[in-house]
Design a protein around this motif. Sequence first.
Motif, mmCIF file in Angstrom:
data_model
loop_
_atom_site.group_PDB
_atom_site.id
_atom_site.type_symbol
_atom_site.label_atom_id
_atom_site.label_comp_id
_atom_site.label_asym_id
_atom_site.label_seq_id
_atom_site.Cartn_x
_atom_site.Cartn_y
_atom_site.Cartn_z
ATOM 1 N N LYS A 74 27.450 36.929 41.228
ATOM 2 C CA LYS A 74 28.639 37.567 41.807
ATOM 3 C C LYS A 74 28.414 39.068 41.821
ATOM 4 O O LYS A 74 27.469 39.573 41.198
ATOM 5 C CB LYS A 74 29.885 37.219 41.005
ATOM 6 C CG LYS A 74 29.851 37.646 39.553
ATOM 7 C CD LYS A 74 30.836 36.844 38.715
ATOM 8 C CE LYS A 74 30.411 35.402 38.578
ATOM 9 N NZ LYS A 74 31.260 34.607 37.693
ATOM 10 N N THR A 75 29.270 39.774 42.547
ATOM 11 C CA THR A 75 29.117 41.224 42.614
ATOM 12 C C THR A 75 29.565 41.863 41.298
ATOM 13 O O THR A 75 30.236 41.227 40.479
ATOM 14 C CB THR A 75 29.953 41.817 43.762
ATOM 15 O OG1 THR A 75 31.350 41.667 43.455
ATOM 16 C CG2 THR A 75 29.647 41.132 45.080
ATOM 17 N N PHE A 76 29.192 43.118 41.147
ATOM 18 C CA PHE A 76 29.587 43.860 39.947
ATOM 19 C C PHE A 76 31.103 43.899 39.804
ATOM 20 O O PHE A 76 31.642 43.676 38.708
ATOM 21 C CB PHE A 76 29.022 45.283 40.029
ATOM 22 C CG PHE A 76 29.476 46.182 38.904
ATOM 23 C CD1 PHE A 76 28.866 46.128 37.660
ATOM 24 C CD2 PHE A 76 30.519 47.082 39.104
ATOM 25 C CE1 PHE A 76 29.291 46.952 36.626
ATOM 26 C CE2 PHE A 76 30.942 47.921 38.080
ATOM 27 C CZ PHE A 76 30.327 47.852 36.836
ATOM 28 N N MET A 77 31.815 44.179 40.899
ATOM 29 C CA MET A 77 33.272 44.265 40.849
ATOM 30 C C MET A 77 33.890 42.905 40.539
ATOM 31 O O MET A 77 34.864 42.812 39.790
ATOM 32 C CB MET A 77 33.817 44.814 42.162
ATOM 33 C CG MET A 77 33.373 46.246 42.455
ATOM 34 S SD MET A 77 33.826 47.413 41.139
ATOM 35 C CE MET A 77 35.600 47.359 41.254
ATOM 36 N N GLU A 78 33.346 41.850 41.109
ATOM 37 C CA GLU A 78 33.848 40.499 40.820
ATOM 38 C C GLU A 78 33.656 40.168 39.341
ATOM 39 O O GLU A 78 34.548 39.595 38.701
ATOM 40 C CB GLU A 78 33.130 39.472 41.700
ATOM 41 C CG GLU A 78 33.525 39.533 43.164
ATOM 42 C CD GLU A 78 32.638 38.663 44.043
ATOM 43 O OE1 GLU A 78 33.028 38.379 45.190
ATOM 44 O OE2 GLU A 78 31.527 38.271 43.584
ATOM 45 N N TYR A 79 32.492 40.525 38.821
ATOM 46 C CA TYR A 79 32.217 40.252 37.406
ATOM 47 C C TYR A 79 33.177 41.014 36.507
ATOM 48 O O TYR A 79 33.758 40.449 35.573
ATOM 49 C CB TYR A 79 30.771 40.633 37.083
ATOM 50 C CG TYR A 79 30.370 40.322 35.661
ATOM 51 C CD1 TYR A 79 29.882 39.066 35.318
ATOM 52 C CD2 TYR A 79 30.494 41.283 34.651
ATOM 53 C CE1 TYR A 79 29.514 38.771 34.006
ATOM 54 C CE2 TYR A 79 30.134 41.000 33.348
ATOM 55 C CZ TYR A 79 29.652 39.749 33.034
ATOM 56 O OH TYR A 79 29.312 39.462 31.737
#
Length: 317
Positions: A243-248
């Motif tokens: 997942k993306t950094f922001m999603e994580y």
Amino acid sequence: MNDSLPGGIAMIYYTKEQFLESPDFPFHIEPYEFHSNAIAPHKHEFIECVFVAEGEGEHIYRGETYPIARGDFFVIEPQAEHGYRVTGSVPMVVYNILFLPELLETELRQLSQVTPFIRFFYLEPMLRVSSEFQYHLKLTVNEGLETKFLLDRIVGEYGKKELGYRLCVKAMLMELFISLSRWYEKRVSEPLSAVRDEKSVMAWVCEFMKLHYAQPIMMEQIYQMCGMSAAAFTAKFKQYAGKTFMEYRNEVRIGMACELLRGSGDKIIHIAQEVGFNDLSHFNKAFKQLTGKTPGQFRSAARTTGKSSNLATISED
């Protein structure tokens, strides 16, 4: 606490009530002179900054031993097991600065935008278990004298408790942290990727975000510390985490929000702020996107059934 040392000896645990001044000013500073050979391993629920003013010894941190001596400055995060051993022929004099993050909540948020501060104050404690990293800041003679002078002023203000002493203490703490960040920046130039393989770097990033999910740390600061471009970091992080950094980061924040909604009676807006969301509508949107419920619905369901879905379940769906 259920923690214990080898042989069944109970771990010493220091609480904020034992050391910090009060809930509205969670702070304490004191110079200590250690004559004994050892200071027993212990844990505490507050941040501890340590400056070694005289002498030498060893710092036992999470089972690893590191030499310390005059001019060393380091940070001990809450719940970390550590202790000291005096090894020199003279007493070891240390200044202990103890506080909770909320003491400087606004100021720390501002400093969180300064990459050298992030590396020293947040990242260094995570990397001490690797001999590839210098785990403390070794001050020069002049830097040490400047630090001791400033710490003595803080000790004086805190001891006298005259009109406005709290404001003075906070201002001088900020001066100290800014000076340390500047000195640290001069010494540390290697990105994490220079001493770690990419998989390990991504693992450190994930662990870092789990520990400091509420801080307003920008992705730009993270990929700069990793020594990567934005595009390379984005691709490698998604490959590692799925997942993306922001999603994580949002999953970590919402996961903590779920725990707070289940276990506390705090208002939803306060919970949102505590986990790093300054915009309530953004928090509500992110929460519903991950859990399928609004925060209010989640809390009601948790109270009704005594259980509810968590992010581990969400991630498996």
